[in-house]
Design a protein around this motif. Structure first.
Motif, short mmCIF file in Angstrom:
data_model
loop_
_atom_site.label_atom_id
_atom_site.label_comp_id
_atom_site.label_asym_id
_atom_site.label_seq_id
_atom_site.Cartn_x
_atom_site.Cartn_y
_atom_site.Cartn_z
N UNK A 1 47.04 62.47 17.59
CA UNK A 1 47.72 62.67 16.33
C UNK A 1 46.65 62.68 15.25
N UNK A 2 46.96 63.17 14.05
CA UNK A 2 45.94 63.16 12.99
C UNK A 2 45.35 61.78 12.72
N UNK A 3 46.14 60.73 12.92
CA UNK A 3 45.66 59.38 12.62
C UNK A 3 45.57 58.49 13.85
N UNK A 4 45.52 59.08 15.03
CA UNK A 4 45.49 58.26 16.24
C UNK A 4 44.46 58.79 17.22
N UNK A 5 43.62 57.89 17.71
CA UNK A 5 42.59 58.21 18.69
C UNK A 5 42.79 57.30 19.89
N UNK A 6 42.60 57.83 21.08
CA UNK A 6 42.71 57.04 22.30
C UNK A 6 41.43 57.18 23.11
N UNK A 7 41.06 56.10 23.80
CA UNK A 7 39.87 56.09 24.64
C UNK A 7 40.21 56.45 26.08
N UNK A 8 39.31 57.18 26.72
CA UNK A 8 39.46 57.58 28.12
C UNK A 8 38.38 56.92 28.96
N UNK A 9 38.65 56.81 30.25
CA UNK A 9 37.65 56.45 31.26
C UNK A 9 37.11 55.03 31.16
N UNK A 10 37.82 54.12 30.53
CA UNK A 10 37.33 52.75 30.47
C UNK A 10 37.27 52.15 31.88
N UNK A 11 36.09 51.70 32.28
CA UNK A 11 35.91 51.02 33.55
C UNK A 11 35.68 51.92 34.75
N UNK B 1 38.98 41.85 23.17
CA UNK B 1 39.34 41.40 24.51
C UNK B 1 38.10 41.07 25.35
N UNK B 2 36.95 41.06 24.68
CA UNK B 2 35.67 40.76 25.35
C UNK B 2 35.29 41.81 26.38
N UNK B 3 35.62 43.06 26.09
CA UNK B 3 35.22 44.18 26.94
C UNK B 3 34.36 45.14 26.14
N UNK B 4 33.50 45.85 26.82
CA UNK B 4 32.74 46.95 26.22
C UNK B 4 33.00 48.21 27.04
N UNK B 5 33.12 49.33 26.38
CA UNK B 5 33.40 50.58 27.09
C UNK B 5 32.15 51.08 27.82
#
Length: 206
Positions: free
Chosen positions: A149-159, A133-137
């Motif tokens: 979940x064992x197979x799922x990761x989510x990012x926090x605090x973007x922006x 999406x042309x973004x960098x964290x």
């Protein structure tokens, strides 16, 4: 400001338990007063009384730029002000940060390269989606990665940290880098960042 379980925020939320603290914030699990079956996460930003209003105004103006609906990202649903602190409200996700996992189970990864690689493949999946999406964290750290979940990761605090730095002047190092331990050498030489800086941060974590 020290919060307590049971404290009511914004006449809408009741604080339940404390998640943890960051360089400029504190995170709590809460529930809505109008529906006690609905839980959420409240993040309070320690901006100081002088800059809280400016921070909230900029959050409201730039809300659409950092709120994106995607299973890889935890985005705030709304925001407000409680006394001297600005807060954001996000959907509650049952899980734990990578930082918490490593603090309590680091030895379980020793000698198990396949398990480590499997975990970071999930992390890379999140970051690749953001980069497409042309973004960098630009603030990828173990505390900003949530294992739900064992197979799922989510990012926090973007922006959000970018807005904090711009308004409050929060500085953790040269060029307003908050988490210097995970920043690329190039970030110390220029104020802007790129997708390459995210890849460097992932390498440090790995």
């Amino acid at each position: 400001h020290g919060h307590e379980p049971g404290e009511v925020v914004g006449e809408q939320y009741r604080l339940l338990s404390h998640f943890g603290d960051g360089p400029s914030s504190s995170v709590w699990k809460a529930k809505r007063l109008d529906d006690e079956t609905r839980f959420c996460s409240l993040k309070f930003y320690n901006t100081g009384v002088e800059t809280a209003t400016a921070f909230l105004e900029l959050l409201e103006r730039e809300f659409d730029s950092f709120v994106m609906k995607n299973p890889h990202l935890v985005s705030p649903a709304c925001m407000g002000r409680h006394e001297a602190l600005v807060y954001t409200v996000s959907p509650y996700q049952e899980g734990r940060s990578l930082q918490s996992l490593l603090a309590t189970h680091a030895r379980s990864f020793v000698g198990k390269e396949a398990r480590v690689l499997h975990l970071f493949q999930r992390v890379l999946k999140c970051v690749v989606w953001l980069h497409k999406l042309c973004h960098a964290h630009l603030d990828l750290t173990p505390s900003n990665l949530l294992l739900v979940q064992p197979d799922r990761v989510m990012m926090l605090d973007f922006g959000l940290n970018r807005i904090l730095r711009n308004v409050v002047g929060l500085v953790g190092g040269p060029n307003n880098i908050v988490h210097t331990a995970y920043a690329s050498p190039q970030r110390f030489e220029r104020a802007s960042g790129s997708a390459a800086d995210d890849i460097f941060s992932i390498g440090v974590m790995l």
